[in-house]
Motif scaffolding. Structure first.
Motif, PDB file in Angstrom:
ATOM      1  N   SER A 147       0.805  -1.220   0.000  1.00 32.55           N
ATOM      2  CA  SER A 147       0.000   0.000   0.000  1.00 32.55           C
ATOM      3  C   SER A 147       0.839   1.271   0.000  1.00 32.55           C
ATOM      4  CB  SER A 147      -0.928   0.011   1.224  1.00 32.55           C
ATOM      5  OG  SER A 147      -1.796  -1.097   1.218  1.00 32.55           O
ATOM      6  N   TRP A 148       2.076   1.209   0.487  1.00 40.39           N
ATOM      7  CA  TRP A 148       2.879   2.427   0.590  1.00 40.39           C
ATOM      8  C   TRP A 148       4.243   2.335  -0.096  1.00 40.39           C
ATOM      9  CZ3 TRP A 148       7.548   1.553   2.938  1.00 40.39           C
ATOM     10  CH2 TRP A 148       7.640   0.434   3.769  1.00 40.39           C
ATOM     11  N   TRP A 149       4.721   1.115  -0.405  1.00 39.91           N
ATOM     12  CA  TRP A 149       5.991   0.959  -1.116  1.00 39.91           C
ATOM     13  C   TRP A 149       5.695   1.179  -2.599  1.00 39.91           C
ATOM     14  CZ3 TRP A 149      10.793  -1.091   1.077  1.00 39.91           C
ATOM     15  CH2 TRP A 149      11.815  -1.252   0.136  1.00 39.91           C
ATOM     16  N   HIS A 150       5.918   2.386  -3.086  1.00 39.74           N
ATOM     17  CA  HIS A 150       5.462   2.764  -4.417  1.00 39.74           C
ATOM     18  C   HIS A 150       6.437   2.415  -5.531  1.00 39.74           C
ATOM     19  CE1 HIS A 150       2.639   5.981  -2.472  1.00 39.74           C
ATOM     20  NE2 HIS A 150       2.247   4.743  -2.267  1.00 39.74           N
ATOM     21  N   PHE A 151       7.658   2.020  -5.191  1.00 38.56           N
ATOM     22  CA  PHE A 151       8.606   1.647  -6.229  1.00 38.56           C
ATOM     23  C   PHE A 151       8.267   0.261  -6.774  1.00 38.56           C
ATOM     24  CE2 PHE A 151      11.747   4.391  -3.712  1.00 38.56           C
ATOM     25  CZ  PHE A 151      11.395   5.525  -4.432  1.00 38.56           C
ATOM     26  N   ARG A 152       8.403   0.104  -8.073  1.00 44.11           N
ATOM     27  CA  ARG A 152       8.125  -1.174  -8.715  1.00 44.11           C
ATOM     28  C   ARG A 152       9.175  -1.449  -9.782  1.00 44.11           C
ATOM     29  NH1 ARG A 152       4.900  -1.004  -5.095  1.00 44.11           N
ATOM     30  NH2 ARG A 152       2.757  -1.809  -5.052  1.00 44.11           N
ATOM     31  N   VAL A 153       9.477  -2.723  -9.981  1.00 43.84           N
ATOM     32  CA  VAL A 153      10.341  -3.133 -11.077  1.00 43.84           C
ATOM     33  C   VAL A 153       9.519  -3.329 -12.334  1.00 43.84           C
ATOM     34  CG1 VAL A 153      11.899  -4.934 -11.927  1.00 43.84           C
ATOM     35  CG2 VAL A 153      12.016  -4.210  -9.537  1.00 43.84           C
ATOM     36  N   GLY A 154       8.319  -3.907 -12.169  1.00 46.93           N
ATOM     37  CA  GLY A 154       7.447  -4.176 -13.300  1.00 46.93           C
ATOM     38  C   GLY A 154       6.292  -3.192 -13.374  1.00 46.93           C
ATOM     39  N   LEU A 249       9.876   5.880   3.631  1.00 47.41           N
ATOM     40  CA  LEU A 249       9.602   5.776   5.059  1.00 47.41           C
ATOM     41  C   LEU A 249       9.102   7.093   5.673  1.00 47.41           C
ATOM     42  CD1 LEU A 249      12.669   3.599   6.141  1.00 47.41           C
ATOM     43  CD2 LEU A 249      10.389   2.846   5.414  1.00 47.41           C
ATOM     44  N   ALA A 250       9.827   8.179   5.446  1.00 49.34           N
ATOM     45  CA  ALA A 250       9.471   9.450   6.084  1.00 49.34           C
ATOM     46  C   ALA A 250       8.235  10.082   5.463  1.00 49.34           C
ATOM     47  CB  ALA A 250      10.642  10.431   6.003  1.00 49.34           C
ATOM     48  N   GLU A 251       7.936   9.718   4.237  1.00 55.32           N
ATOM     49  CA  GLU A 251       6.757  10.285   3.573  1.00 55.32           C
ATOM     50  C   GLU A 251       5.652   9.240   3.421  1.00 55.32           C
ATOM     51  OE1 GLU A 251       7.929  12.241  -0.038  1.00 55.32           O
ATOM     52  OE2 GLU A 251       9.579  13.319   0.926  1.00 55.32           O
ATOM     53  N   ASN A 252       5.891   8.203   2.601  1.00 56.74           N
ATOM     54  CA  ASN A 252       4.820   7.255   2.286  1.00 56.74           C
ATOM     55  C   ASN A 252       4.341   6.452   3.498  1.00 56.74           C
ATOM     56  OD1 ASN A 252       5.432   8.201  -0.224  1.00 56.74           O
ATOM     57  ND2 ASN A 252       6.085   6.257  -1.073  1.00 56.74           N
ATOM     58  N   LEU A 253       5.284   5.769   4.169  1.00 57.41           N
ATOM     59  CA  LEU A 253       4.900   4.935   5.313  1.00 57.41           C
ATOM     60  C   LEU A 253       4.310   5.778   6.435  1.00 57.41           C
ATOM     61  CD1 LEU A 253       4.885   2.240   6.890  1.00 57.41           C
ATOM     62  CD2 LEU A 253       7.203   2.788   7.641  1.00 57.41           C
ATOM     63  N   LYS A 254       4.966   6.868   6.779  1.00 57.38           N
ATOM     64  CA  LYS A 254       4.491   7.728   7.864  1.00 57.38           C
ATOM     65  C   LYS A 254       3.071   8.220   7.582  1.00 57.38           C
ATOM     66  CE  LYS A 254       5.736  12.047  10.247  1.00 57.38           C
ATOM     67  NZ  LYS A 254       5.744  11.554  11.637  1.00 57.38           N
ATOM     68  N   GLU A 255       2.836   8.701   6.365  1.00 57.14           N
ATOM     69  CA  GLU A 255       1.501   9.184   6.005  1.00 57.14           C
ATOM     70  C   GLU A 255       0.473   8.062   6.029  1.00 57.14           C
ATOM     71  OE1 GLU A 255      -0.787  11.439   2.277  1.00 57.14           O
ATOM     72  OE2 GLU A 255       1.388  11.087   2.219  1.00 57.14           O
ATOM     73  N   PHE A 256       0.866   6.887   5.502  1.00 58.23           N
ATOM     74  CA  PHE A 256      -0.059   5.748   5.463  1.00 58.23           C
ATOM     75  C   PHE A 256      -0.483   5.333   6.869  1.00 58.23           C
ATOM     76  CE2 PHE A 256      -0.555   1.091   5.689  1.00 58.23           C
ATOM     77  CZ  PHE A 256      -1.667   0.934   4.862  1.00 58.23           C
ATOM     78  N   VAL A 257       0.468   5.231   7.791  1.00 57.28           N
ATOM     79  CA  VAL A 257       0.155   4.785   9.150  1.00 57.28           C
ATOM     80  C   VAL A 257      -0.619   5.843   9.918  1.00 57.28           C
ATOM     81  CG1 VAL A 257       1.172   4.137  11.362  1.00 57.28           C
ATOM     82  CG2 VAL A 257       2.131   3.215   9.254  1.00 57.28           C
ATOM     83  N   GLU A 258      -0.180   7.088   9.858  1.00 54.20           N
ATOM     84  CA  GLU A 258      -0.782   8.131  10.694  1.00 54.20           C
ATOM     85  C   GLU A 258      -2.182   8.530  10.201  1.00 54.20           C
ATOM     86  OE1 GLU A 258       3.237  10.281  12.416  1.00 54.20           O
ATOM     87  OE2 GLU A 258       2.036  11.325  10.907  1.00 54.20           O
ATOM     88  N   GLN A 259      -2.527   8.233   8.958  1.00 56.40           N
ATOM     89  CA  GLN A 259      -3.848   8.583   8.462  1.00 56.40           C
ATOM     90  C   GLN A 259      -4.839   7.417   8.528  1.00 56.40           C
ATOM     91  OE1 GLN A 259      -3.626  10.365   4.569  1.00 56.40           O
ATOM     92  NE2 GLN A 259      -2.566  12.190   5.327  1.00 56.40           N
ATOM     93  N   LYS A 260      -4.370   6.279   9.034  1.00 55.85           N
ATOM     94  CA  LYS A 260      -5.276   5.122   9.154  1.00 55.85           C
ATOM     95  C   LYS A 260      -6.288   5.343  10.251  1.00 55.85           C
ATOM     96  CE  LYS A 260      -4.090   0.951   8.552  1.00 55.85           C
ATOM     97  NZ  LYS A 260      -3.489  -0.397   8.649  1.00 55.85           N
TER      98      LYS A 260
END
Length: 260
Positions: A147-154, A249-260
């Motif tokens: 849900s928050w790890w936005h980097f993809r290889v494919g 971590l400082a942007e995606n994960l933090k925002e995802f967790v704190e807005q849940k």
């Protein structure tokens, strides 16, 4: 970043020695003794400067036996840039700076017939404070990582899976048995720490390992990231991974967790 935290960062950057210390740590982590040797001031004075930088979260400390090792933490600088400095940028100024840098670089260009193969290394240490309990952050790092790890290889909509167990895989699933491996779990302690080995976008003769350690602080969790890589490294990989971890971590994960 709240106003009080901004004040601490600006305060830390207001002294030339503290700025110089950050420049030294950008190249490599250093012990307090190694930093003291670089200045004609007392060790006590250097420790006071380091204390200011620690208060501003611009450096993180790791103990190795009796030694105190200081690491640059780029996250407050990146947040400061995103929320403050970038608002005052102008395209014209950036273009002129880019031209200036290009001209200066061309003056120093030397033609080389062969490329030397060099074994190099880097170590990245970052700390992120998240307003949530350890269990919530750990769940996001494992069960909710797609849900928050936005980097993809494919494909952008491919699914990321981290198997929560020792020797588990962290991989990208493209379907039909296809995908990409991001890492393997080498240490797993629920709600406490995860360590993995994986290239994380690098390739070739590289050994790369990274870990997440969770420390509860009241209603908050301090997430400590440590990433080491050694091998035949491209020059831009360290900076790319510093910015990448900050974004994840400082942007995606933090925002995802704190807005849940």
């Amino acid at each position: 970043m709240v106003n009080e935290e901004l004040v601490e960062v600006f305060k830390a950057l207001s002294h030339p020695i503290r700025i110089d210390i950050l420049d030294h740590l950008k190249s490599q982590p250093l012990t307090t003794g190694e930093l003291s040797e670089k200045y004609d001031v007392s060790r006590y004075a250097i420790m006071k400067h380091l204390g200011v930088l620690v208060d501003a979260n611009l450096i993180t400390i790791r103990r190795k036996g009796r030694l105190r090792v200081n690491y640059l933490n780029v996250i407050p600088l990146q947040v400061l840039y995103n929320r403050w400095v970038s608002k005052y940028e102008t395209p014209h100024a950036n273009s002129l700076i880019a031209i200036k840098n290009l001209v200066e670089e061309r003056k120093d260009v030397k033609m080389e017939q062969t490329k030397e193969i060099k074994v190099d290394s880097f170590q990245i240490e970052q700390e992120i404070v998240i307003q949530a309990k350890k269990e919530t952050v750990f769940k996001a790092l494992t069960e909710d990582i797609s849900s928050w790890w936005h980097f993809r290889v494919g494909e952008k909509d491919s699914k990321l899976i981290l198997e929560p167990k020792l020797a588990g895989r962290f991989y990208e699933d493209w379907g039909n048995g296809e995908g990409a491996l991001w890492g393997n779990v080498t240490y797993y302690k629920r709600n406490e720490e995860i360590r993995l080995n994986g290239l994380l976008g690098m390739s070739g003769s590289v050994n790369s390992s990274y870990s997440y350690k969770l420390i509860e602080d009241g209603d908050r969790t301090v997430l400590q990231l440590s990433h080491q890589a050694v091998g035949i490294l491209e020059p831009h990989w360290e900076e790319a991974h510093r910015h990448g971890w900050n974004e994840l971590l400082a942007e995606n994960l933090k925002e995802f967790v704190e807005q849940k």
